[in-house]
Enzyme design. Structure first.
Site, PDB file in Angstrom:
ATOM      1  N   ASP A   1      39.446  43.123  37.956  1.00  0.00           N
ATOM      2  CA  ASP A   1      39.894  43.406  39.314  1.00  0.00           C
ATOM      3  C   ASP A   1      38.730  43.267  40.284  1.00  0.00           C
ATOM      4  O   ASP A   1      37.589  43.589  39.948  1.00  0.00           O
ATOM      5  CB  ASP A   1      40.491  44.824  39.386  1.00  0.00           C
ATOM      6  CG  ASP A   1      39.470  45.900  39.149  1.00  0.00           C
ATOM      7  OD1 ASP A   1      38.737  46.238  40.096  1.00  0.00           O
ATOM      8  OD2 ASP A   1      39.383  46.406  38.008  1.00  0.00           O
ATOM      9  N   SER A   2      39.039  42.759  41.465  1.00  0.00           N
ATOM     10  CA  SER A   2      38.073  42.662  42.555  1.00  0.00           C
ATOM     11  C   SER A   2      36.845  41.850  42.129  1.00  0.00           C
ATOM     12  O   SER A   2      37.002  40.724  41.640  1.00  0.00           O
ATOM     13  CB  SER A   2      37.712  44.081  43.013  1.00  0.00           C
ATOM     14  OG  SER A   2      37.008  44.053  44.205  1.00  0.00           O
ATOM     15  N   ALA A   3      35.637  42.417  42.243  1.00  0.00           N
ATOM     16  CA  ALA A   3      34.458  41.686  41.764  1.00  0.00           C
ATOM     17  C   ALA A   3      34.589  41.414  40.266  1.00  0.00           C
ATOM     18  O   ALA A   3      34.120  40.390  39.753  1.00  0.00           O
ATOM     19  CB  ALA A   3      33.195  42.488  42.046  1.00  0.00           C
TER      20      ALA A   3
ATOM     21  N   GLY B   1      37.268  40.627  38.872  1.00  0.00           N
ATOM     22  CA  GLY B   1      38.126  39.454  38.772  1.00  0.00           C
ATOM     23  C   GLY B   1      37.287  38.188  38.842  1.00  0.00           C
ATOM     24  O   GLY B   1      37.542  37.204  38.134  1.00  0.00           O
TER      25      GLY B   1
ATOM     26  N   VAL C   1      43.149  40.495  39.328  1.00  0.00           N
ATOM     27  CA  VAL C   1      43.723  41.457  40.265  1.00  0.00           C
ATOM     28  C   VAL C   1      42.868  41.453  41.531  1.00  0.00           C
ATOM     29  O   VAL C   1      41.676  41.758  41.472  1.00  0.00           O
ATOM     30  CB  VAL C   1      43.759  42.868  39.641  1.00  0.00           C
ATOM     31  CG1 VAL C   1      44.364  43.864  40.608  1.00  0.00           C
ATOM     32  CG2 VAL C   1      44.536  42.852  38.332  1.00  0.00           C
TER      33      VAL C   1
END
Ligand code: NAP
Length: 869
Positions: A706-708, A710, A733
């Site tokens: 997720d986020s970084a 990801g 994500v």
């Protein structure tokens, strides 16, 4: 009044002259300079306190709190004689306020509103009253109340009764019941108050009880002058505390759980709150009474014990003990000497659940078994068509002829319990789906009227005249209201008016907002701070059709965003590395209790203490290797860790029945690019190499982040495919795709949506050391070529509507598709960055995780090795 010009008769039509009408007229007229006219069916002010003059009628929130706070002099000068005053004193108070602010001159009394119709051409409301008059107003504010349409049961023959029939909800005069044979149907709050008093007067009192109630002592007494002086000296503090309390009272002794203490400690708390009276037992004992049946059972049993102590006849005591529904799921009544009334020879309790009421006859009430209870007076304390009833009774018709009754055929649809899509310039004070009856009414009313005042001021400032919530904002609010209700025991009660269940044929939908006053107030603050989220404004009714509403945001996120704002979090850059890490770690507080898994083990994939993995094996039978999910957490590369995603990956392990390998990595500023990327790749290699050892199927490895995380996950997947590793699927994500992406979502959601644009910039500065780093294809995924991406497994990119990273995630899915990858993006409306971690705080998180799980499970099923298929 005139009806034909395009200029309305008044700016605001106010319906009702109770607590709402009085304050609304003062607020709009005297503080905003608007023209206002009010209507009330009663002959004078008072609202509910005008109509409910039955014996024993009394407020059950302390008078010091159940009173207006808007005028300091008013609250200082008024003296209450009792802690919980009776109806006449409250009516005197409201009359005093009406005098003091000269309210009556702008109210027509004795007329009932029979219809309110929005005029699409003139863009104002036409309000018709039962005297035939039509009054036009730009805005329509309903203070028609929540419990103002009495329910009259249609017992056969009710009109044939030869004695006198009295309705508690429409009881306008003192009635001397001395020497009378009285029967009463209904043992809710009204019935219980009336029974205690009528028992003292009547020759006989027959109580026809269908459902017993959990009534507890009100604890009334005369006002203590010293206490009154102390409270008046601290009034502003008391009001602030009240507004920060679930119920709008300054109680502060609630403990987390009735199940977390010993039976002796629990008993001591219940005794203390029972003795203190009011709603303390209900709302100030244990916080889980309305959430956990086992916790609720402890309170229910305690109350039953106390009832048995007070009622002499054991059979009568048992009949008075509620058992069929949890405490508090029907509104708990408060009482004085109620149970002792049954110790009088003149009072008889009749169980009309077992032996139902068959008919009313001239001489009394006949039960199903033929028994006739002969009566001189029949009192109906049978309740109200609550919350929606008063609004529907006014025949409200909005834009394009839309009837409120049709809009609400399946239960109320509102935004904030204040406004309705399709009904411009219509405001419901303490409307359905607002905290209303679960928030100390005078304060709830003031908050709503003030909010309406702010909306009208916003309209004036922006040069518009028409306002309406969007359908999306309304849908989000209905979802929030229903989700909150589902978390409680309320839906389990078969006949609670909170759920509309007391009226035959009424949709079973929760009618009150169960998030509590503070959450509600925070959301309203965010609506304002976000530029009137969810409201469209225009110059005319027709203009609304094309008006763009303020950006809607899931109410859960409004609450999160407002909470962060109130904590004055200065943003990650100003907070610095250590605080930023602590803040990200604290997101654990927004998560549900972690799921149980069969085993958790810790591993290292390198010498640095940060090069760690945590492996979760779900509780799944069978020896087959399970699918493996490799998960990389987010946190701007420099924050986050295994603990903050512990709940997330446990949930994914359970939902997907996969072994989950959760990876952390060396973080900046101590370790800059490409340390985290190298580590993600190394951790994935470890996972591939150890898949069988950890109980997984080495052929079915999916990669997620997720986020970084990801970004790290995608880069690691690209590297793995390049190295010849077979991957089953890739789940990203709301991934960061590139530190320099320039997208509309980065601009639109730059501020106020949990992760701000400047936070992204700062994270990037921490991680990268040069322009070359920033453009490196491992970090700048948007620079990867089709050849780099070809061979990646099926990919799902989850994005959130209100997220700076939304557009780059969706563009990356397109980029993957262009490279021949089976990729798609799934956007979640109304959510913002971080939702995937917030299982407790954000209800939509569950949908998001389920979408992720469905995708992973489907890919793992498809990728099953032929030998195992
Ligand atoms: P209520 O709580 O809805 O109680 C209605 C009673 O009538 C229930 O006992 C109900 O039995 C009975 N009933 C209805 N229809 C019946 C039928 N056909 N046959 C037999 N019994 C029947 O109404 P309420 O007592 O008027 O109170 C409503 C709300 O007003 C309260 O919950 C409270 O919020 C407010 N209130 C406040 C105060 C105060 O502040 N002090 C005082 C009075 C009221 P079932 O339970 O079996 O349906």
């Amino acid at each position: 009044m005139s009806t034909s010009t395009a200029t309305p008769d008044v700016d605001v039509v106010v319906i009702g002259a109770g607590f709402t009408g009085i304050y609304a007229i003062h607020r709009f007229r005297d503080r905003m300079g608007l023209t206002v006219h009010g209507f009330d069916a009663a002959a004078d002010v008072g609202g509910t306190w005008y109509w409910n003059r039955y014996p024993g009628a009394r407020v059950d929130i302390e008078s010091v709190h159940y009173s207006y706070s808007f005028d300091e002099q008013l609250q200082q000068e008024w003296h209450w004689t009792e802690r919980f005053p009776a109806q006449p004193e409250i009516l005197r108070y409201l009359s005093h306020v009406a005098d003091r602010f000269d309210i009556r001159k702008d109210v027509t009394f004795g007329v009932r509103v029979t219809s309110a119709t929005w005029d699409d051409d003139a863009s104002f409301w036409r309000v018709t009253t039962d005297d035939g008059a039509v009054t036009t107003g730009r805005y329509l504010v309903s203070g028609a109340g929540t419990l103002s349409v009495p329910k009259v049961p249609d017992f056969p023959g009710v009109e044939t009764f030869a004695g006198r029939t009295l309705l508690t909800g429409n009881w306008l005069e003192d009635v001397d019941l001395t020497g009378q044979r009285v029967g009463i149907i209904g043992t809710g709050s009204s019935g219980i108050q009336a029974i205690s008093e009528i028992a003292k007067q009547a020759a006989s009192l027959t109580v026809l009880q269908r459902t017993p109630n959990y009534a507890t002592p009100i604890g009334n007494h005369s006002t203590d002058p010293e206490q009154e002086a102390a409270e008046k000296a601290a009034y502003s503090d008391i009001r602030a505390k009240s507004r920060n309390h679930f119920l709008g009272v300054p109680y502060d002794e609630v403990q987390p759980s009735a199940l977390a203490v010993s039976p002796e400690q629990r008993r001591a708390v219940f005794d203390d709150r029972w003795n203190k009276g009011g709603f303390r037992l209900f709302i100030d004992s244990f916080a889980d009474l309305l959430l956990d049946k086992a916790a609720n059972d402890t309170a229910a049993e305690y109350i039953r014990e106390r009832i048995r102590e007070r009622v002499q006849d054991p059979a009568t005591a048992e009949l008075l003990c509620p058992t069929g529904y949890p405490y508090g799921t029907k509104r708990p009544p408060l009482e004085t000497d109620y149970y002792e009334a049954y110790n009088r020879d003149t009072v008889t309790l009749v169980d009309v659940a077992a032996n139902r009421i068959d008919a009313v006859m001239p001489q009394g009430v006949r039960l199903a078994d033929g028994t006739v209870h002969e009566l001189d007076v029949l009192v109906l304390a049978t309740g109200f068509d609550a919350c929606t009833g008063p609004l529907l009774a006014m025949n409200v018709t909005g834009r394009d002829g839309l009837r409120l009754a049709d809009s609400w055929a399946d239960g109320p649809q509102t935004y904030l319990g204040l406004t309705v899509h399709g009904f411009p310039n219509f405001f419901m004070v303490t409307g359905p789906q607002s905290p209303s009856v679960l928030y100390n009414m005078p304060l709830a009313i003031e908050d709503h009227v003030d909010l309406i005042g702010d909306v009208l001021a916003h309209l004036a400032e922006s040069g518009h005249t028409v306002v309406e919530p969007s359908a999306t904002a309304q849908d989000q609010w209905v979802a929030e209201t229903n989700a909150l209700s589902e978390m409680t025991l309320l839906p389990t009660s078969a006949s609670s008016w909170y759920m509309g269940a007391n009226i035959p044929g009424k949709p079973r939908r929760v009618l009150v907002y169960l998030g509590g006053a503070p959450r509600y107030r925070a959301i309203c603050e965010d609506v304002k701070a976000g530029g009137w989220r969810g409201f469209a404004v225009a110059d005319s009714s027709r203009g609304l059709e094309t008006a763009t509403p303020g950006q809607e945001l899931d109410p859960c996120f409004m609450f999160v965003a407002e909470t962060l704002r109130q904590q004055q979090f200065p943003g990650f850059r100003a907070a610095g590395v250590e605080t930023a890490r602590a803040v990200v770690d604290s997101f654990v507080g927004m998560q549900a209790p972690p799921q149980r898994v069969a085993a958790v083990s810790e591993h290292s994939y390198g010498p640095d203490p940060e090069q760690r993995l945590r492996v979760y094996r779900p509780d799944v039978d069978g020896d087959d290797g399970l699918p493996v999910l490799f998960y990389v957490h987010g946190g701007g590369f420099m924050a986050g860790g295994l603990d903050v995603v512990d709940e997330v990956v446990r949930d994914l392990a359970v939902r997907t029945r996969s072994v989950v390998v959760s990876a952390t990595y060396r973080r900046p500023p101590e370790h800059r690019f490409p340390a985290a990327h190298d580590d993600a790749s190394a951790a994935l290699r470890w996972t591939v190499g150890h898949a069988c050892e950890i109980g997984g199927d080495g052929h079915r490895i999916s990669v997620a982040g997720d986020s970084a995380g990801g970004n790290l996950a995608a880069a690691a997947a690209v590297q793995a495919v390049r190295d010849g590793v077979h991957l089953t699927s890739l789940l990203l994500v709301y991934p960061l795709v590139s530190p320099t992406a320039q997208t509309a979502s980065r601009e639109q959601f730059a501020k106020g949506y949990v992760i701000e644009l400047d936070d992204l910039a700062w994270f990037g500065e921490q991680y990268t050391s040069s322009e070359a780093d920033v453009r490196d294809p491992r970090l700048a995924l948007d620079t990867l070529t089709a050849a780099d991406l070809a061979g990646l497994p099926p990919t799902l990119v989850i994005t959130n509507e209100c997220d700076t990273l939304r557009d780059e995630g969706e563009a990356f899915a397109q980029q993957l598709r262009a490279a021949g990858v089976d990729a798609r993006a799934q956007r979640f409306e109304g959510l913002a960055h971080g939702a995937f971690w917030m299982s407790l705080a954000v209800f939509g998180c569950s949908d998001q995780r389920q979408a992720a799980a469905d995708f992973l499970v489907a890919q793992a099923a498809r990728d099953r090795a032929p030998a195992l298929a």
